[in-house]
Design an enzyme around this catalytic site. Structure first.
Site, short mmCIF file in Angstrom:
data_model
loop_
_atom_site.label_atom_id
_atom_site.label_comp_id
_atom_site.label_asym_id
_atom_site.label_seq_id
_atom_site.Cartn_x
_atom_site.Cartn_y
_atom_site.Cartn_z
N GLU A 73 -4.52 7.63 12.89
CA GLU A 73 -5.17 6.22 12.87
C GLU A 73 -4.55 5.19 13.83
O GLU A 73 -5.15 4.39 14.41
CB GLU A 73 -4.74 5.37 11.63
N ASP A 92 -3.38 9.56 8.42
CA ASP A 92 -3.19 8.24 8.18
C ASP A 92 -1.77 7.88 7.72
O ASP A 92 -1.46 8.31 6.43
CB ASP A 92 -4.37 7.89 7.02
N ILE A 94 -0.20 5.27 6.83
CA ILE A 94 -0.20 4.69 5.46
C ILE A 94 -1.53 4.09 5.20
O ILE A 94 -1.92 3.15 5.76
CB ILE A 94 0.56 3.31 5.43
N ASP A 95 -2.21 4.86 4.15
CA ASP A 95 -3.72 4.39 3.79
C ASP A 95 -3.45 3.48 2.43
O ASP A 95 -2.62 3.63 1.65
CB ASP A 95 -4.31 5.67 3.20
N THR A 97 -2.98 -0.07 3.64
CA THR A 97 -2.06 -0.98 4.43
C THR A 97 -1.78 -2.35 3.73
O THR A 97 -1.06 -2.67 3.79
CB THR A 97 -2.53 -0.96 5.86
N ASP A 219 -8.93 8.72 6.83
CA ASP A 219 -9.06 8.36 5.53
C ASP A 219 -9.30 9.34 4.37
O ASP A 219 -9.15 9.36 3.20
CB ASP A 219 -9.95 7.22 5.23
#
Ligand code: LIP
Length: 271
Positions: A73, A92, A94-95, A97, A219
């Site tokens: 990402e 990802d 930190i999905d 955020t 995601d």
């Protein structure tokens, strides 16, 4: 040399890398988090932890599989080229955020391995709780060693449906109209803020179904495999693959009624 590997071997690498990455995210959260930059809009934030975690994942993958391609990402494909018949890692860091920024315990490291355009292994690890979902193509979906099966609900009117909204105010307005029309026809809606976790909760029936417009590959990749391997149908509208236009993740009995409503509400449309 292009080198693939069995899905289980790729999963074991993903789990090791994701655990270290989640530990870093957890530590950095405890040390204090602030917005490092914004992306598509003023509410689409990135923190120093997003960037640090993705760099950590990239470095770890490069050490064990230097010839693989990546897509993250924050740093995209980096200096790697296309997978060209090999493995591509989809990251990802930190999905969820915004949840991470606010200290809400619903954010995850999501890491998937794709071979020839097909996701074959994936892990999603909740940074706050340590819950860990894994799957391999054809190997089932698991959370912390427990085999997962999706909801057996057959009545859309009894279904708890998770969704999410984009960062663009014009898109959010369209999505709000869609959910306003849908909500009288389902048990209730949940908007928790991390697609990868929403897909994993759907995989174990902690929500009955999930849909969202605007998901990026990072995601969707790992959580989508977990949901698929738990028995959900994970697609777009009208037989199109799940992707940015729309993701619908639902058990077979709920898929058609939910798809029909979302199509009628133009859930894949709008800005
Ligand atoms: C988030 C998604 C979520 C969506 C949020 C955001 P991020 O990803 O996981 O489903 O509703 O708006 O896009 O930006 O936290 O990586």
């Amino acid at each position: 040399m292009i080198r693939t590997a069995p899905p289980q071997e790729l999963l074991e690498i993903a789990i090791d890398v994701a655990r270290d990455a989640a530990a870093t995210a957890h530590r950095m959260r405890a040390e204090g988090v602030s917005v490092a930059a914004t992306k598509s809009t003023a509410t689409d934030v990135v923190t120093a932890a997003d960037r640090a975690v993705e760099r950590q994942v990239l470095d770890a993958l490069r050490r064990v599989r230097p010839e693989d391609a990546v897509l993250g990402e924050e740093y995209g494909a980096g200096e790697t080229g296309p997978a060209a018949g090999g493995v591509r890692w989809i990251i990802d860091p930190i999905d969820g955020t915004v949840n991470y920024l606010y200290g809400l315990p619903y954010c995850a490291v999501s890491l998937a391995a794709e071979v020839d355009g097909r996701v074959v292994a994936g892990v999603v690890r909740n940074v706050a709780t340590g819950e860990e979902w894994t799957a391999t193509a054809g190997g089932g979906a698991w959370r912390d060693g427990e085999r997962l099966g999706c909801s057996t609900e057959t009545d859309l009117g009894q279904a708890l449906v998770a969704t999410g909204f984009g960062y663009d105010p014009r898109r959010r307005a369209h999505q709000a109209r869609v959910v306003a029309e849908l909500i009288p026809h389902v048990r209730d809606i949940r908007r928790m803020g991390a697609a990868a976790l929403d897909l994993c909760l759907a995989a174990e029936g902690r929500v009955d179904a999930y849909y969202e417009k605007g998901l990026a590959a990072w995601d969707l990749a790992a959580g989508g495999l977990v949901a698929t391997e738990a028995g959900l149908r994970v697609t777009g509208l009208d037989g199109r693959p799940a992707g940015p236009d729309l993701v619908i993740a639902a058990p077979p009995a709920l898929f058609e009624p939910l798809h029909t409503r979302l199509a009628a509400l133009d859930a894949s449309g709008g800005p």
